[in-house]
Design a protein around this motif. Structure first.
Motif, PDB file in Angstrom:
ATOM      1  N   UNK A  84       0.778  -1.222   0.000  1.00 41.84           N
ATOM      2  CA  UNK A  84       0.000   0.000   0.000  1.00 41.84           C
ATOM      3  C   UNK A  84       0.816   1.281   0.000  1.00 41.84           C
ATOM      4  N   UNK A  85       2.130   1.165  -0.068  1.00 38.72           N
ATOM      5  CA  UNK A  85       2.998   2.356  -0.032  1.00 38.72           C
ATOM      6  C   UNK A  85       2.931   3.118  -1.351  1.00 38.72           C
ATOM      7  N   UNK A  86       2.831   4.470  -1.246  1.00 41.68           N
ATOM      8  CA  UNK A  86       2.900   5.328  -2.424  1.00 41.68           C
ATOM      9  C   UNK A  86       4.104   6.242  -2.298  1.00 41.68           C
ATOM     10  N   UNK A  87       4.851   6.291  -3.367  1.00 42.15           N
ATOM     11  CA  UNK A  87       5.978   7.215  -3.448  1.00 42.15           C
ATOM     12  C   UNK A  87       6.229   7.482  -4.915  1.00 42.15           C
ATOM     13  N   UNK A  88       6.451   8.730  -5.252  1.00 38.78           N
ATOM     14  CA  UNK A  88       6.693   9.066  -6.644  1.00 38.78           C
ATOM     15  C   UNK A  88       7.927   8.322  -7.136  1.00 38.78           C
ATOM     16  N   UNK A  89       7.855   7.824  -8.360  1.00 41.56           N
ATOM     17  CA  UNK A  89       8.997   7.135  -8.956  1.00 41.56           C
ATOM     18  C   UNK A  89       8.993   5.630  -8.785  1.00 41.56           C
ATOM     19  N   UNK A  90       7.955   5.071  -8.178  1.00 41.25           N
ATOM     20  CA  UNK A  90       7.904   3.612  -8.023  1.00 41.25           C
ATOM     21  C   UNK A  90       7.593   2.922  -9.344  1.00 41.25           C
ATOM     22  N   UNK A  91       6.903   3.627 -10.234  1.00 44.00           N
ATOM     23  CA  UNK A  91       6.701   3.089 -11.581  1.00 44.00           C
ATOM     24  C   UNK A  91       7.943   3.486 -12.369  1.00 44.00           C
ATOM     25  N   UNK A  92       8.849   2.538 -12.498  1.00 40.47           N
ATOM     26  CA  UNK A  92      10.165   2.795 -13.079  1.00 40.47           C
ATOM     27  C   UNK A  92      10.075   3.097 -14.567  1.00 40.47           C
ATOM     28  N   UNK A  93       9.229   2.382 -15.255  1.00 45.13           N
ATOM     29  CA  UNK A  93       9.036   2.570 -16.693  1.00 45.13           C
ATOM     30  C   UNK A  93       7.581   2.265 -17.010  1.00 45.13           C
ATOM     31  N   UNK A  94       7.242   2.281 -18.279  1.00 46.17           N
ATOM     32  CA  UNK A  94       5.873   1.967 -18.687  1.00 46.17           C
ATOM     33  C   UNK A  94       5.452   0.580 -18.195  1.00 46.17           C
ATOM     34  N   UNK A 103      10.066  -3.464  -1.600  1.00 45.61           N
ATOM     35  CA  UNK A 103      10.836  -4.113  -2.659  1.00 45.61           C
ATOM     36  C   UNK A 103      10.023  -4.942  -3.643  1.00 45.61           C
ATOM     37  N   UNK A 104       8.701  -4.944  -3.505  1.00 44.71           N
ATOM     38  CA  UNK A 104       7.831  -5.711  -4.407  1.00 44.71           C
ATOM     39  C   UNK A 104       8.056  -5.254  -5.846  1.00 44.71           C
ATOM     40  N   UNK A 105       8.269  -6.213  -6.741  1.00 44.38           N
ATOM     41  CA  UNK A 105       8.470  -5.923  -8.162  1.00 44.38           C
ATOM     42  C   UNK A 105       7.391  -6.633  -8.963  1.00 44.38           C
ATOM     43  N   UNK A 106       6.822  -5.906  -9.931  1.00 40.47           N
ATOM     44  CA  UNK A 106       5.758  -6.490 -10.746  1.00 40.47           C
ATOM     45  C   UNK A 106       5.598  -5.660 -12.006  1.00 40.47           C
ATOM     46  N   UNK A 107       4.905  -6.227 -12.974  1.00 39.69           N
ATOM     47  CA  UNK A 107       4.530  -5.467 -14.153  1.00 39.69           C
ATOM     48  C   UNK A 107       3.651  -4.311 -13.669  1.00 39.69           C
ATOM     49  N   UNK A 108       3.932  -3.101 -14.144  1.00 33.03           N
ATOM     50  CA  UNK A 108       3.233  -1.908 -13.653  1.00 33.03           C
ATOM     51  C   UNK A 108       1.726  -1.963 -13.907  1.00 33.03           C
ATOM     52  N   UNK A 109       1.314  -2.444 -15.057  1.00 31.57           N
ATOM     53  CA  UNK A 109      -0.119  -2.535 -15.352  1.00 31.57           C
ATOM     54  C   UNK A 109      -0.803  -3.581 -14.467  1.00 31.57           C
ATOM     55  N   UNK A 110      -0.122  -4.686 -14.225  1.00 31.73           N
ATOM     56  CA  UNK A 110      -0.678  -5.722 -13.347  1.00 31.73           C
ATOM     57  C   UNK A 110      -0.815  -5.175 -11.925  1.00 31.73           C
ATOM     58  N   UNK A 111       0.205  -4.453 -11.460  1.00 30.85           N
ATOM     59  CA  UNK A 111       0.157  -3.847 -10.135  1.00 30.85           C
ATOM     60  C   UNK A 111      -1.039  -2.894 -10.033  1.00 30.85           C
ATOM     61  N   UNK A 112      -1.219  -2.058 -11.056  1.00 31.21           N
ATOM     62  CA  UNK A 112      -2.346  -1.113 -11.066  1.00 31.21           C
ATOM     63  C   UNK A 112      -3.681  -1.857 -11.065  1.00 31.21           C
ATOM     64  N   UNK A 113      -3.775  -2.928 -11.835  1.00 29.28           N
ATOM     65  CA  UNK A 113      -5.039  -3.676 -11.900  1.00 29.28           C
ATOM     66  C   UNK A 113      -5.355  -4.343 -10.557  1.00 29.28           C
TER      67      UNK A 113
END
Length: 122
Positions: A84-94, A103-113
């Motif tokens: 649930x953490x929000x911080x600018x710059x966590x979406x590294x790329x598209x 440290x959770x890593x995931x596809x950005x669109x999957x994370x958003x969904x």
């Protein structure tokens, strides 16, 4: 409205999964605001297959007594769906998301969904 075979299959799977798990609602991304004034209101939406899929899901959900909630997508691709953490710059790329806290890593669109799916917004 025409919706291709794959769209109908996805809609059937979504509605079946919701019914199987006895869910009361389906969360979808709110697509309001994606229009082009020069092309007329909702021009982009009416010609976007995801919008058509949403309309079909809404139609089928209503037939089955399910509520469809449209969630504001603001920051959903920048909030960690694990902690649930929000911080600018966590979406590294598209396509890349990495939480600066856990440290959770995931596809950005999957994370958003996932954030949209888990939203408690009404």
């Amino acid at each position: 409205m025409f919706l291709g075979i794959k769209g109908k299959e996805h809609t059937f799977k979504i509605c079946s999964l919701v019914a199987k798990n006895r869910a009361k609602y389906i969360n979808l991304e709110d697509l309001q605001g994606f229009s082009s004034v020069s092309e007329g209101e909702d021009f982009i939406l009416r010609n976007w297959s995801y919008y058509k899929l949403q309309n079909y899901i809404s139609y089928k959900a209503q037939l089955n007594g399910l509520v469809v909630r449209f969630i504001n997508p603001y920051h959903t691709s920048q909030i960690c769906s694990a902690c649930g953490h929000w911080e600018q710059g966590q979406r590294i790329s598209q396509s890349e998301f990495e939480c600066k806290k856990c440290g959770y890593k995931e596809n950005a669109d999957y994370n958003a969904s996932r954030n949209i799916a888990m939203s408690k917004e009404k």
